[in-house]
Design a protein around this motif. Structure first.
Motif, short mmCIF file in Angstrom:
data_model
loop_
_atom_site.label_atom_id
_atom_site.label_comp_id
_atom_site.label_asym_id
_atom_site.label_seq_id
_atom_site.Cartn_x
_atom_site.Cartn_y
_atom_site.Cartn_z
N GLU A 1 0.82 -1.21 0.00
CA GLU A 1 0.00 0.00 0.00
C GLU A 1 0.85 1.26 0.00
OE1 GLU A 1 -3.55 2.16 2.61
OE2 GLU A 1 -2.59 0.34 3.35
N SER A 2 1.85 1.33 0.89
CA SER A 2 2.64 2.55 0.99
C SER A 2 3.46 2.82 -0.27
CB SER A 2 3.57 2.49 2.21
OG SER A 2 4.55 1.49 2.04
N SER A 3 3.84 1.75 -0.95
CA SER A 3 4.71 1.90 -2.12
C SER A 3 3.96 2.17 -3.41
CB SER A 3 5.57 0.64 -2.29
OG SER A 3 6.36 0.41 -1.17
N ASN A 4 2.66 1.93 -3.43
CA ASN A 4 1.93 2.00 -4.69
C ASN A 4 0.75 2.96 -4.69
OD1 ASN A 4 3.19 -0.25 -6.44
ND2 ASN A 4 2.85 -1.26 -4.48
N THR A 5 0.52 3.67 -3.61
CA THR A 5 -0.60 4.60 -3.58
C THR A 5 -0.17 6.05 -3.71
OG1 THR A 5 -0.50 4.53 -1.14
CG2 THR A 5 -2.10 3.08 -2.23
N GLY A 6 1.10 6.28 -3.86
CA GLY A 6 1.59 7.65 -4.06
C GLY A 6 2.12 7.83 -5.47
N THR A 7 2.97 8.81 -5.64
CA THR A 7 3.55 9.10 -6.94
C THR A 7 4.49 7.97 -7.37
OG1 THR A 7 3.41 11.48 -6.59
CG2 THR A 7 5.00 10.72 -8.22
N GLN A 8 4.34 7.55 -8.63
CA GLN A 8 5.20 6.54 -9.23
C GLN A 8 6.08 7.20 -10.29
OE1 GLN A 8 4.82 3.43 -7.79
NE2 GLN A 8 3.26 4.46 -6.56
N TYR A 9 7.25 6.66 -10.50
CA TYR A 9 8.18 7.22 -11.49
C TYR A 9 8.52 6.17 -12.54
CZ TYR A 9 8.69 10.86 -8.00
OH TYR A 9 8.43 11.85 -7.10
N LEU A 10 8.55 6.60 -13.77
CA LEU A 10 8.87 5.73 -14.88
C LEU A 10 9.99 6.35 -15.69
CD1 LEU A 10 5.23 5.20 -16.22
CD2 LEU A 10 6.39 3.84 -14.49
N ALA A 11 10.75 5.50 -16.37
CA ALA A 11 11.72 6.02 -17.33
C ALA A 11 10.95 6.55 -18.54
CB ALA A 11 12.68 4.92 -17.74
N GLU A 12 11.33 7.71 -19.01
CA GLU A 12 10.63 8.29 -20.16
C GLU A 12 10.91 7.44 -21.40
OE1 GLU A 12 10.15 12.59 -22.48
OE2 GLU A 12 11.47 12.39 -20.75
N THR A 13 9.85 7.10 -22.14
CA THR A 13 9.97 6.32 -23.37
C THR A 13 9.31 7.06 -24.52
OG1 THR A 13 7.91 5.11 -22.96
CG2 THR A 13 9.95 4.14 -22.10
N LYS A 14 9.68 6.69 -25.74
CA LYS A 14 9.15 7.38 -26.91
C LYS A 14 7.66 7.14 -27.11
CE LYS A 14 13.53 7.43 -29.44
NZ LYS A 14 14.28 6.98 -30.66
N ASN A 15 7.18 5.95 -26.73
CA ASN A 15 5.76 5.63 -26.97
C ASN A 15 4.88 5.89 -25.76
OD1 ASN A 15 6.29 3.53 -25.22
ND2 ASN A 15 5.89 1.90 -26.70
N GLY A 16 5.44 6.48 -24.72
CA GLY A 16 4.63 6.82 -23.55
C GLY A 16 4.01 5.63 -22.85
N GLY A 17 4.65 4.47 -22.96
CA GLY A 17 4.13 3.28 -22.28
C GLY A 17 2.95 2.64 -22.97
N ALA A 18 2.76 2.93 -24.25
CA ALA A 18 1.61 2.39 -24.98
C ALA A 18 1.63 0.87 -25.07
CB ALA A 18 1.56 2.99 -26.37
N ASP A 19 2.80 0.25 -24.92
CA ASP A 19 2.90 -1.20 -25.01
C ASP A 19 2.70 -1.88 -23.66
OD1 ASP A 19 5.22 -0.10 -23.98
OD2 ASP A 19 6.56 -1.53 -24.94
#
Length: 561
Positions: free
Chosen positions: A233-251
């Motif tokens: 709960e504590s790790s997944n209910t706040g802000t998450q960070y992703l590496a920026e990708t060209k397709n914006g995570g569409a896959d």
């Protein structure tokens, strides 16, 4: 809770076991040929003052892309400079790391309808969910539900939980860990008790995405997950960070998440299925996924999106004889920022995890500067976004400032030992590389025993920054104090470890004031100093043992050496 790269390229090199048996000893160099071990005097004042500063409320939990990061960078640069290091990135102290910040807002309950009775899960208490797609809204509507067992597709093992399935647009329910996680020994199809990457939740989301699922929900069970619901709960209910990708995570899947075990059982019962029987069946080769006929899933949330530039901090101490060969010390400076409140406190300060590791970087840098310069250059690398999936270390490994072909190896420091000195050290991945010989000499000099992981089922090999470098073939030391404490023995060590995981790990309770013993941290650091100093004082190039999954990458980077 840590995230890992979700690309197909990364997947190809990740399918391996987390730990090797101590009996599979690596054939490294003879101890007599290795440099002598050095254990320096280290500054307790530095270790404490840096830890206290970085874990104070003023830094707001050191989340990437926040005011807490700005303060952290300024403080670390000052500390590195005062320790005598030089800027490590072509005259700069930092390396840019582009991230996408996604925060789920206004989450609806997760509803399963169409069974014998509707099943409703409340956000936070019963389920958590997030998206890897950079889009303003996530909506799962009228989605068929399929129980896919452990959600594994392992052709080399003849195992495919998705065989004959079309899950496009559907919601898949997945069990955590490997099918043979209850096997007492580290033997079996999926290495038994020792978790493989197939058992990690990150892999399960990756495979669900490759299969085209709309949503992937993992059933939380404390023992095979290796942490309680409070961590989820504590790790997944706040802000998450992703590496920026060209397709914006569409896959990626539209939504990923976790559901409570009790609710999973309720869902299966509503669909006319028995959870325990299905779980037992899922542990055997040839398991066929079970569609929950008539059951539909629905939930959604808004996504608050911001692109942020975070940073790694890099300092270097040039080598005296071979300055173009490098040894790395790494530690992540980030933590969770603001998180689920406990008694009104919503700042996850991350004192042990990992202000202590970063304080260790500064403390070791001071010790190196006081001693004669080693033959090779020593790099001190404080990375960002480890808590979000090793993103800072992965970015450095993909875009190295110092060539990885000329990087001898390294030492990763993720949470120093707050429980006091131990009689032993635990090695994660023992038997995988030539570094075993170095560690044996260090342990003998320090008069401590070497033991294998007591909890290989937790998959620690995939949960910290050394993994980013291992994928590129760079051997890294991954060890720390064991549970057999000088004061209190194994019982005291186990009790202290369980108390930290239950009450402070990834929670507001991980504060400076909660650290009562610093002797174990200094003991850790002396061993880390010795490990790095030995690498920096020899002309050897340690490799992975033959057959290890990382050997090919090392051989490719140094084919003629």
């Amino acid at each position: 809770m840590l995230r890992f790269p979700r690309t197909a390229a990364a997947f190809a090199v990740l399918l391996s076991v987390a730990a090797c048996s101590g009996a599979d000893k690596a054939a490294g160099p003879d101890a007599a040929s290795l440099p002598d071990v050095q254990f320096p005097e280290l500054s307790l004042q530095t270790l404490q003052s840096v830890t206290k500063e970085l874990s104070s409320d003023a830094y707001e939990g050191r989340a990437p892309g926040t005011a807490g990061e700005e303060k952290t960078l300024a403080y670390l640069i000052k500390q590195f400079e005062e320790a005598g290091l030089k800027p490590g990135n072509n005259g700069k102290w930092t390396q840019d790391v582009p991230l996408v910040e996604i925060t789920a807002k206004n989450a609806t309950p997760l509803s399963f309808t169409g069974g014998k009775a509707p099943v409703t899960l409340n956000y936070g208490d019963d389920y958590v969910a997030f998206s890897y797609r950079v889009q303003p809204k996530t909506a799962i509507k009228d989605s068929d539900v399929v129980f896919v067992g452990y959600g594994i597709n392992a052709p080399e093992k003849g195992w495919n939980d998705y065989a004959g399935l079309d899950v496009k647009g559907k919601t898949v329910i997945i069990l955590v860990n490997d099918p043979d996680w209850q096997t007492p020994e580290a033997k079996g199809e999926f290495n038994g008790r020792a978790m493989t990457y197939y058992g990690r939740w990150t892999y399960k989301y990756e495979e669900a995405a490759r299969q085209g699922a709309a949503a992937a929900l993992i059933v939380h069970d404390t023992e095979p997950a290796a942490y309680g619901w409070n961590v989820v709960e504590s790790s997944n209910t706040g802000t998450q960070y992703l590496a920026e990708t060209k397709n914006g995570g569409a896959d990626q899947t539209a939504a990923n998440g976790w559901i409570q075990l009790g609710k999973a059982k309720e869902l299966l019962a509503s669909a006319g299925q028995d959870f325990d029987k299905l779980r037992a069946a899922a542990g055997k080769k040839g398991f066929k996924a079970v569609a929950l006929t008539g059951v539909k899933a629905a939930f959604g949330f808004d996504n608050q999106i911001a692109k942020k530039m975070s940073h790694n901090v890099i300092g270097v101490l040039p080598g005296a004889k071979r300055p173009d060969e490098y040894v790395l010390y790494t530690a992540h400076w980030d933590h969770l920022g603001r998180c689920t409140p406990v008694n009104g406190d919503d700042i996850c300060n991350g004192a042990v995890d990992n202000a202590t590791g970063v304080a260790g970087l500064v403390t070791l840098a001071q010790a190196y500067k006081k001693a004669p310069a080693p033959d090779r250059s020593v790099v001190f690398l404080a990375v960002t976004a480890e808590e979000s999936g090793l993103l800072g270390s992965q970015y450095y490994a993909d875009n190295p400032v110092f060539p990885l072909a000329e990087t001898v190896g390294g030492v990763n420091m993720d949470a120093l030992n707050p429980n006091g000195p131990a009689k032993d050290i635990v090695v994660v991945g023992r038997g995988k590389s030539d570094l075993d010989s170095y560690l044996e000499k260090i342990a003998k000099a320090a008069k401590v025993a070497i033991v294998d992981e007591p909890t290989p089922e937790k998959g620690f090999y995939y949960r910290s920054d050394h993994f980013s470098f291992a994928k590129h073939g760079v051997p890294f030391f991954n060890f720390g104090a064991g549970e057999d404490l000088v004061d209190g023995g194994k019982e005291a060590g186990k009790k202290a470890a369980e108390d930290y995981e239950k009450n402070r790990y990834h929670a507001p309770g991980d504060e400076y004031a909660a650290i009562k013993n610093w002797d174990g941290m200094l003991a850790d650091l002396k061993l880390f100093y010795a490990a790095g100093r030995m690498l920096a004082s020899t002309d050897a190039w340690p490799n992975w043992v033959k057959g290890d999954e990382f050997r090919a990458a090392r051989d490719k980077s140094r084919p003629a050496k």
